[in-house]
Design an enzyme around this catalytic site. Structure first.
Site, PDB file in Angstrom:
ATOM      1  CG  HIS A  54      42.205  47.527  35.803  1.00 19.09           C
ATOM      2  ND1 HIS A  54      42.688  47.293  34.541  1.00 19.09           N
ATOM      3  CD2 HIS A  54      41.146  46.696  35.946  1.00 19.09           C
ATOM      4  CE1 HIS A  54      41.969  46.357  33.963  1.00 19.09           C
ATOM      5  NE2 HIS A  54      41.004  45.987  34.786  1.00 19.09           N
TER       6      HIS A  54
HETATM    7  P1  TYD Z   1      38.345  42.620  36.880  1.00 18.09           P
HETATM    8  O1  TYD Z   1      39.795  42.905  36.695  1.00 18.09           O
HETATM    9  O2  TYD Z   1      37.617  43.440  37.885  1.00 18.09           O
HETATM   10  O3  TYD Z   1      37.595  42.700  35.487  1.00 18.09           O
HETATM   11  P2  TYD Z   1      37.461  43.970  34.502  1.00 18.09           P
HETATM   12  O4  TYD Z   1      38.828  44.436  34.201  1.00 18.09           O
HETATM   13  O5  TYD Z   1      36.800  43.429  33.297  1.00 18.09           O
HETATM   14  O6  TYD Z   1      36.596  44.999  35.155  1.00 18.09           O
HETATM   15  O7  TYD Z   1      38.193  41.072  37.231  1.00 18.09           O
HETATM   16  C1  TYD Z   1      37.034  40.528  37.829  1.00 18.09           C
HETATM   17  C2  TYD Z   1      37.425  39.300  38.640  1.00 18.09           C
HETATM   18  O8  TYD Z   1      37.946  38.265  37.800  1.00 18.09           O
HETATM   19  C3  TYD Z   1      38.512  39.600  39.671  1.00 18.09           C
HETATM   20  O9  TYD Z   1      38.176  38.892  40.867  1.00 18.09           O
HETATM   21  C4  TYD Z   1      39.763  39.022  39.087  1.00 18.09           C
HETATM   22  C5  TYD Z   1      39.262  37.892  38.198  1.00 18.09           C
HETATM   23  N1  TYD Z   1      40.092  37.684  36.991  1.00 18.09           N
HETATM   24  C6  TYD Z   1      40.867  36.533  36.889  1.00 18.09           C
HETATM   25  O10 TYD Z   1      40.909  35.678  37.794  1.00 18.09           O
HETATM   26  N2  TYD Z   1      41.610  36.341  35.760  1.00 18.09           N
HETATM   27  C7  TYD Z   1      41.607  37.247  34.737  1.00 18.09           C
HETATM   28  O11 TYD Z   1      42.295  37.036  33.710  1.00 18.09           O
HETATM   29  C8  TYD Z   1      40.807  38.444  34.859  1.00 18.09           C
HETATM   30  C9  TYD Z   1      40.775  39.460  33.773  1.00 18.09           C
HETATM   31  C10 TYD Z   1      40.063  38.600  36.009  1.00 18.09           C
END
Ligand code: TYD
Length: 141
Positions: A54
């Site tokens: 992302h």
């Molecule tokens: P995600 O963005 O997919 O993690 P990564 O970038 O490491 O692959 O996030 C996983 C889950 O956690 C998603 O449901 C959103 C939640 N999340 C939060 O609630 N707060 C945060 O600060 C982050 C980074 C994720």
């Protein structure tokens, strides 16, 4: 802009002594360019997993593998760079609007992420084609 002028590798000072190591990361331009609003860490990700995938419209990040190692691929729509994070003293600064993938996590990887903003799903761009379109639109302004 060349991606080399967008991301930064930051080597933090080591304040260790005979009692062990200590690394300090101060925000607000002292050690990293932004004020720290949020911290999270990623561990227990398998070596086959790709995380991230992302871009964030607003948030800047600082990534440190405080244990183990991982790789981060950052991409600005035109160029990409792969950085291996493998030292607790080494930080990767990623400004807003770069696409990022994190992968190749070692079994002992703990990837600490400091962020300039609170979590807001609305500022995430999770589709790469959307990302390229937004980059193009911004470039055309
Ligand atoms: P995600 O963005 O997919 O993690 P990564 O970038 O490491 O692959 O996030 C996983 C889950 O956690 C998603 O449901 C959103 C939640 N999340 C939060 O609630 N707060 C945060 O600060 C982050 C980074 C994720």
């Amino acid at each position: 802009m060349s991606i080399k002028n967008q991301y930064k590798i930051i080597e933090f000072k080591e304040l260790g002594d005979e009692r062990g190591n200590l690394v300090v990361i101060e925000g607000d331009g002292v050690d990293i360019p932004f004020d720290i609003k949020r911290a999270f860490y990623i561990y227990g990700s398998d070596s086959t997993v790709v995380r991230g995938q992302h871009a964030n419209r607003e948030t800047e990040f600082l990534l440190v593998n405080v244990s183990g190692s991982s790789k981060v691929k950052i991409d600005n729509g035109k160029e990409s760079v792969i950085v291996e994070l493998n030292k607790p003293r080494m930080g990767l600064y990623i400004p807003a609007m770069l696409w990022k993938d994190m992968y190749d996590f070692s079994a002992d990887s703990v990837l600490l992420v400091l962020a300039s903003r609170h979590y807001d799903e609305h500022e995430y761009i999770r589709d790469y084609q959307d990302y390229l379109r937004i980059i193009d639109e911004n470039g055309a302004k």
